[in-house]
Design a protein around this motif. Sequence first.
Motif, short mmCIF file in Angstrom:
data_model
loop_
_atom_site.label_atom_id
_atom_site.label_comp_id
_atom_site.label_asym_id
_atom_site.label_seq_id
_atom_site.Cartn_x
_atom_site.Cartn_y
_atom_site.Cartn_z
N LEU B 39 0.81 -1.22 0.00
CA LEU B 39 0.00 0.00 0.00
C LEU B 39 0.84 1.27 0.00
O LEU B 39 0.34 2.36 -0.29
CB LEU B 39 -0.93 0.01 1.22
N ALA B 43 0.06 4.96 3.77
CA ALA B 43 -1.28 4.41 3.94
C ALA B 43 -1.79 4.58 5.38
O ALA B 43 -1.00 4.61 6.32
CB ALA B 43 -1.26 2.93 3.59
N ALA B 47 -6.59 1.34 6.84
CA ALA B 47 -6.51 0.67 5.53
C ALA B 47 -5.58 -0.52 5.60
O ALA B 47 -5.86 -1.60 5.06
CB ALA B 47 -6.03 1.67 4.47
#
Lengths: 327, 305
Positions: B39, B43, B47
């Motif tokens: 990610l 991030a 999440a």
Amino acid sequence: MNTPNEILRINDLKTKFFLEEGTVFAVDGVDISLREKETLAIVGESGSGKSVTALSILKLIQEPTGRITDGEIHYRDRNLLDLSEKEMRKIRGNEISMIFQEPMTSLNPVFTIGKQIREVYKYHQGLNKRAGNRKAAEMLDLVGIPNSEKCIHNYPFQLSGGMRQRVMIAMALACNPRILMADEPTTALDVTIQSQIIKLLMDLKKEMRTAIILITHDLGVVAQLAENVMVMYMGKAVEYGDVKSIFHNPYHPYTKGLLNSIPQINDDHDRLKIIKGIIPSPFKLPAGCKYATRCDDVMDICAKKEPAYQEKENGRKVRCWKYTEGI
Amino acid sequence: MLKFIITRIISVIPILFLVSILVFLMVHFIPGDPVINMLGMEAQPEAIEATRERLGLNKPLHIQYTSFLINILKGDLGTSIRTKKPVIQEIKDKYRYSLILAIGGTLVASVLGVLMGIVSAIKQNKFWDNFLMVISLLSVSTPSFFLALILILIFSLFLGWFPSIGVYSWRHYVLPIFALGTQSIGLIARMTRSAMLDTLNQDYITTAKAKGAPWFQVVFSHALRNAMIPVLTILGLRFGGLLAGSALIEMVFAIPGIGRLMIDAVLTRDYPVIQATVLFISVTFVMINLIVDILYSIVDPRVKC
């Protein structure tokens, strides 16, 4: 031209090997006469040119290192040395065949026994797989292999040395050849198997029309199988005669030496009798008689001049100054 | 025979297990948190947690592995991070191109290499032997990407016989297959030559000649069959090399193969795709060597026992 009954006549055969170290006269003027159904033994120690003589007859000398440089090989009415490779192929394995010394390595490891025998029928009689297999099994029966139907599906590694040599014999006799050359057929086998193979060859000899050239250094085998004997030393024939005369009354000192070195069971000597010295280097051959360096009866002339191959009584021949008159 | 094949197939299963474990652990060997790697550093923690949950990365390793294995068997190799498409879809066509290249390269190398080796062996130390051995030395020492460029120059640019990029017809495969296979030609030619020289000097060759076997039978049946035993081993190993090594050739000829896919995936850290490509190449390699083993037993009956 061959005389009646004479199936093979070799005149003055010379086979040389051209090596980096020099030229080797492996076969140096050999004469052979073989009658139908006769068994001729060629005797001599390693390197005397026995095997090369046999390979020369089939023209299987590996060129360009080796070459037949001179002589004639009359088989029936033809000089084999004049034949093309294609004509020779029809003779090999069909009219003249050969058994080799090492049954362990002489069979192709990746083909079945059946295929290897069948091939002979394919090349010479055009038989297909089924007919070939049937004939192969018959041959295996003939040489005393049990379960021949099963054996044709076996690979060489599944058989013992003695069995493999039987397979080699079956393969060599498949097309009922006129001449069978057996190159030390029993040397690589242990003693009990040796006697079985000798017995097999003796039986087959009675049954078949085949003449045999037996190459060996085992004089016991010679006595059992052969009618005539040729003794070779350093590429030359030194003595020839029927087996009885050779064993009871040898002429050539080398023949005497060979016979003397057979151990006697009732002998009370502690040491085995030997022929002194070793064979000379093929690159530095003595000028005169090749055996002069090891001979017990050596004379002045021996080292200087090579004796001629002379005919004696009863068809015997010898190459030695001792038996040459008028020197 | 059948028993031998079944035993060989069964013996492959543990190897495949090991491959799957290694491929599975790949992601865990990579330094850093795989989810953050995926990610990015910026991030949100929520999440990250959500993705971890979704991918099952918060579960114990053996549970993760089990579901990984089950998914593979179902044909689910995950989703590409880069393209968001299922990996299996990405890889299927590309694998096919690379497989054709590798098989083609192996075939070219084995046919030409074996023929060259045979001719060299029968003409030992004569002109043809020396000539072919120089050729094979050249072929071994020319890098495949360089050869690819030369081939394009001659056969696409000057002669215009074959296209230089893409895979739209069989003609597109000709140059890449040759570029890929050429290095192995020399290797196989030399192996075949020495194996043939060895077998041609064996006693059973003299036996075959003494039976009256024609020259052709002696060389191609009696000698070649025995000489193929060592050559086969090399062939199997080379195939794996060609499959994994096709990346360069795929680059030069703009072929969307598995090698290129793997390199792209490595460059963009697309872990599911890396896993899948490694898995495909390893499994193919294992399978090819299984086939070689079985061929081995057909060529050499001694292997079975």
